[in-house]
Design a protein around this motif. Structure first.
Motif, PDB file in Angstrom:
ATOM      1  N   LYS A 121       0.813  -1.207   0.000  1.00  0.00           N
ATOM      2  CA  LYS A 121       0.000   0.000   0.000  1.00  0.00           C
ATOM      3  C   LYS A 121       0.858   1.274   0.000  1.00  0.00           C
ATOM      4  CE  LYS A 121      -3.730  -2.223   2.627  1.00  0.00           C
ATOM      5  NZ  LYS A 121      -4.509  -2.181   3.892  1.00  0.00           N
ATOM      6  N   ASP A 122       2.147   1.119   0.244  1.00  0.00           N
ATOM      7  CA  ASP A 122       3.011   2.298   0.382  1.00  0.00           C
ATOM      8  C   ASP A 122       4.365   2.051  -0.283  1.00  0.00           C
ATOM      9  OD1 ASP A 122       3.682   4.863   1.221  1.00  0.00           O
ATOM     10  OD2 ASP A 122       4.527   4.147   3.112  1.00  0.00           O
ATOM     11  N   LEU A 123       4.329   1.660  -1.559  1.00  0.00           N
ATOM     12  CA  LEU A 123       5.568   1.380  -2.269  1.00  0.00           C
ATOM     13  C   LEU A 123       6.251   2.683  -2.697  1.00  0.00           C
ATOM     14  CD1 LEU A 123       4.785  -1.594  -4.696  1.00  0.00           C
ATOM     15  CD2 LEU A 123       6.065  -1.645  -2.551  1.00  0.00           C
ATOM     16  N   PRO A 124       7.575   2.730  -2.617  1.00  0.00           N
ATOM     17  CA  PRO A 124       8.296   3.894  -3.134  1.00  0.00           C
ATOM     18  C   PRO A 124       8.358   3.819  -4.663  1.00  0.00           C
ATOM     19  CG  PRO A 124       9.849   2.237  -2.401  1.00  0.00           C
ATOM     20  CD  PRO A 124       8.479   1.726  -2.034  1.00  0.00           C
ATOM     21  N   GLN A 125       8.867   4.842  -5.285  1.00  0.00           N
ATOM     22  CA  GLN A 125       9.038   4.823  -6.730  1.00  0.00           C
ATOM     23  C   GLN A 125      10.122   3.813  -7.088  1.00  0.00           C
ATOM     24  OE1 GLN A 125       9.697   8.660  -8.439  1.00  0.00           O
ATOM     25  NE2 GLN A 125      10.096   7.874 -10.487  1.00  0.00           N
ATOM     26  N   LEU A 126       9.832   2.965  -8.079  1.00  0.00           N
ATOM     27  CA  LEU A 126      10.764   1.925  -8.490  1.00  0.00           C
ATOM     28  C   LEU A 126      11.393   2.254  -9.840  1.00  0.00           C
ATOM     29  CD1 LEU A 126       8.627  -1.246  -7.579  1.00  0.00           C
ATOM     30  CD2 LEU A 126      10.300  -0.048  -6.159  1.00  0.00           C
ATOM     31  N   ILE A 127      12.557   1.670 -10.091  1.00  0.00           N
ATOM     32  CA  ILE A 127      13.269   1.944 -11.336  1.00  0.00           C
ATOM     33  C   ILE A 127      12.596   1.262 -12.530  1.00  0.00           C
ATOM     34  CG2 ILE A 127      15.445   2.137 -10.090  1.00  0.00           C
ATOM     35  CD1 ILE A 127      16.195  -0.613 -11.355  1.00  0.00           C
ATOM     36  N   PHE A 128      12.856   1.788 -13.703  1.00  0.00           N
ATOM     37  CA  PHE A 128      12.453   1.200 -14.972  1.00  0.00           C
ATOM     38  C   PHE A 128      10.975   0.783 -14.956  1.00  0.00           C
ATOM     39  CE2 PHE A 128      17.133  -0.349 -15.226  1.00  0.00           C
ATOM     40  CZ  PHE A 128      17.555   0.947 -15.463  1.00  0.00           C
ATOM     41  N   ASP A 129      10.716  -0.503 -15.327  1.00  0.00           N
ATOM     42  CA  ASP A 129       9.351  -1.022 -15.368  1.00  0.00           C
ATOM     43  C   ASP A 129       9.065  -1.958 -14.198  1.00  0.00           C
ATOM     44  OD1 ASP A 129      11.085  -2.985 -16.150  1.00  0.00           O
ATOM     45  OD2 ASP A 129      10.092  -3.452 -18.051  1.00  0.00           O
ATOM     46  N   HIS A 130       9.780  -1.775 -13.092  1.00  0.00           N
ATOM     47  CA  HIS A 130       9.621  -2.692 -11.963  1.00  0.00           C
ATOM     48  C   HIS A 130       8.240  -2.605 -11.321  1.00  0.00           C
ATOM     49  CE1 HIS A 130      14.169  -3.571 -11.174  1.00  0.00           C
ATOM     50  NE2 HIS A 130      13.807  -3.720 -12.440  1.00  0.00           N
ATOM     51  N   ARG A 131       7.629  -1.429 -11.348  1.00  0.00           N
ATOM     52  CA  ARG A 131       6.274  -1.321 -10.797  1.00  0.00           C
ATOM     53  C   ARG A 131       5.299  -2.154 -11.644  1.00  0.00           C
ATOM     54  NH1 ARG A 131       3.936   2.059  -6.868  1.00  0.00           N
ATOM     55  NH2 ARG A 131       1.839   1.270  -6.525  1.00  0.00           N
ATOM     56  N   GLU A 132       5.484  -2.152 -12.944  1.00  0.00           N
ATOM     57  CA  GLU A 132       4.654  -2.962 -13.832  1.00  0.00           C
ATOM     58  C   GLU A 132       4.827  -4.452 -13.520  1.00  0.00           C
ATOM     59  OE1 GLU A 132       4.209  -3.959 -18.625  1.00  0.00           O
ATOM     60  OE2 GLU A 132       5.483  -2.303 -17.954  1.00  0.00           O
ATOM     61  N   MET A 133       6.059  -4.852 -13.229  1.00  0.00           N
ATOM     62  CA  MET A 133       6.316  -6.241 -12.862  1.00  0.00           C
ATOM     63  C   MET A 133       5.561  -6.625 -11.592  1.00  0.00           C
ATOM     64  SD  MET A 133      10.420  -6.605 -13.495  1.00  0.00           S
ATOM     65  CE  MET A 133      11.166  -6.378 -15.119  1.00  0.00           C
ATOM     66  N   VAL A 134       5.612  -5.738 -10.598  1.00  0.00           N
ATOM     67  CA  VAL A 134       4.942  -6.000  -9.321  1.00  0.00           C
ATOM     68  C   VAL A 134       3.437  -6.126  -9.525  1.00  0.00           C
ATOM     69  CG1 VAL A 134       4.403  -5.050  -7.047  1.00  0.00           C
ATOM     70  CG2 VAL A 134       6.737  -4.885  -7.948  1.00  0.00           C
ATOM     71  N   GLU A 135       2.858  -5.237 -10.299  1.00  0.00           N
ATOM     72  CA  GLU A 135       1.413  -5.264 -10.527  1.00  0.00           C
ATOM     73  C   GLU A 135       0.984  -6.520 -11.266  1.00  0.00           C
ATOM     74  OE1 GLU A 135       0.752  -1.575 -12.511  1.00  0.00           O
ATOM     75  OE2 GLU A 135       0.808  -0.390 -10.658  1.00  0.00           O
ATOM     76  N   LEU A 136       1.781  -6.970 -12.221  1.00  0.00           N
ATOM     77  CA  LEU A 136       1.454  -8.206 -12.931  1.00  0.00           C
ATOM     78  C   LEU A 136       1.561  -9.401 -11.995  1.00  0.00           C
ATOM     79  CD1 LEU A 136       0.715  -9.613 -15.566  1.00  0.00           C
ATOM     80  CD2 LEU A 136       3.153  -9.748 -16.103  1.00  0.00           C
TER      81      LEU A 136
END
Length: 235
Positions: A121-136
């Protein structure tokens, strides 16, 4: 030696997404990236595949090197290959994910690269497309949890019903009625009640349970009753 001389070259990388449950909420393990570009920014556990090793071998090597975690099951999630995902050079990354009980592995985690657990619920900003990886990975877990007891990988062998409810609420980002959840869960007969109680949360305490795997595999559809809108899950 025959070579594909007309084909372009690229770097193969891997990234590891480690989900953990601490009894209250679902978290993810992150580190500070150790090299440029974006050195020092929050990142998944990632690195490059070496010549002579498979992608699976690379994922286990990189995870152990950066966190100390070893011997866990990593499931391949997806390959991310957008040509612009890495500004330095064309890099294709295969992402893996794992589910662990944080308390079970906390002594194994190394501090060499300063890994930290963050609430989803409180993730920091991630590099590159890592947030997309987490969401998938989150979508994959929600889908699989509807038909398989994978969430129990996040729990100790003995757990309480409040812990299990916290876990489902964290994974599906929803609120579940406490009374109905307990009633429907116990009605399946899939849990074996223990004699001991967890009294860390209250004087009255909550009984420990563990999953009866034989009954589960005979009636695995029962767990669909606890999934919020399982027919609407997208994989």
């Amino acid at each position: 030696m025959i070579k594909y001389t007309s084909e372009s070259r690229f770097i193969q990388a891997v990234d590891c997404i480690i989900f953990g449950f601490d009894g209250d909420e679902l978290k993810i393990l992150l580190i500070h990236r150790g090299f440029e570009p974006q050195k020092g920014k929050w990142s998944l556990m990632g690195g490059f595949v070496k010549g002579g090793e498979s992608i699976d071998q690379a994922s286990n090597r990189i995870l152990k090197q950066l966190t100390g975690l070893d011997g866990m099951y990593l499931e391949q999630l997806h390959t991310f290959g957008d040509p612009s995902r890495d500004p330095v050079e064309r890099t294709v990354s295969t992402a893996y994910f794992a589910l662990i009980d944080i308390h079970k592995y906390e002594k194994q985690i190394s501090n060499d690269y300063h890994p930290e657990w963050f609430s989803l619920k409180d993730l920091p900003q991630l590099i590159f497309d890592h947030r997309e990886m987490v969401e998938l990975a989150q979508r994959r877990i929600r889908y699989k949890a509807a038909i398989h007891p994978i969430l129990f990988e996040l729990l100790p062998e003995r757990f309480t019903i409040p812990q299990l409810q916290n876990l489902y609420e964290s994974v599906y980002n929803t609120t579940i009625d406490k009374r109905n959840f307990s009633k429907r869960l116990l009605a399946t007969g899939l849990l074996i009640k223990q004699t001991e109680k967890d009294k860390s949360g209250s004087k009255r305490g909550a009984y420990y349970y563990h999953l009866d795997m034989q009954k589960y595999y005979a009636n695995f559809q029962a767990f669909l009753n606890f999934i919020p809108n399982p027919t609407n899950l997208i994989f």
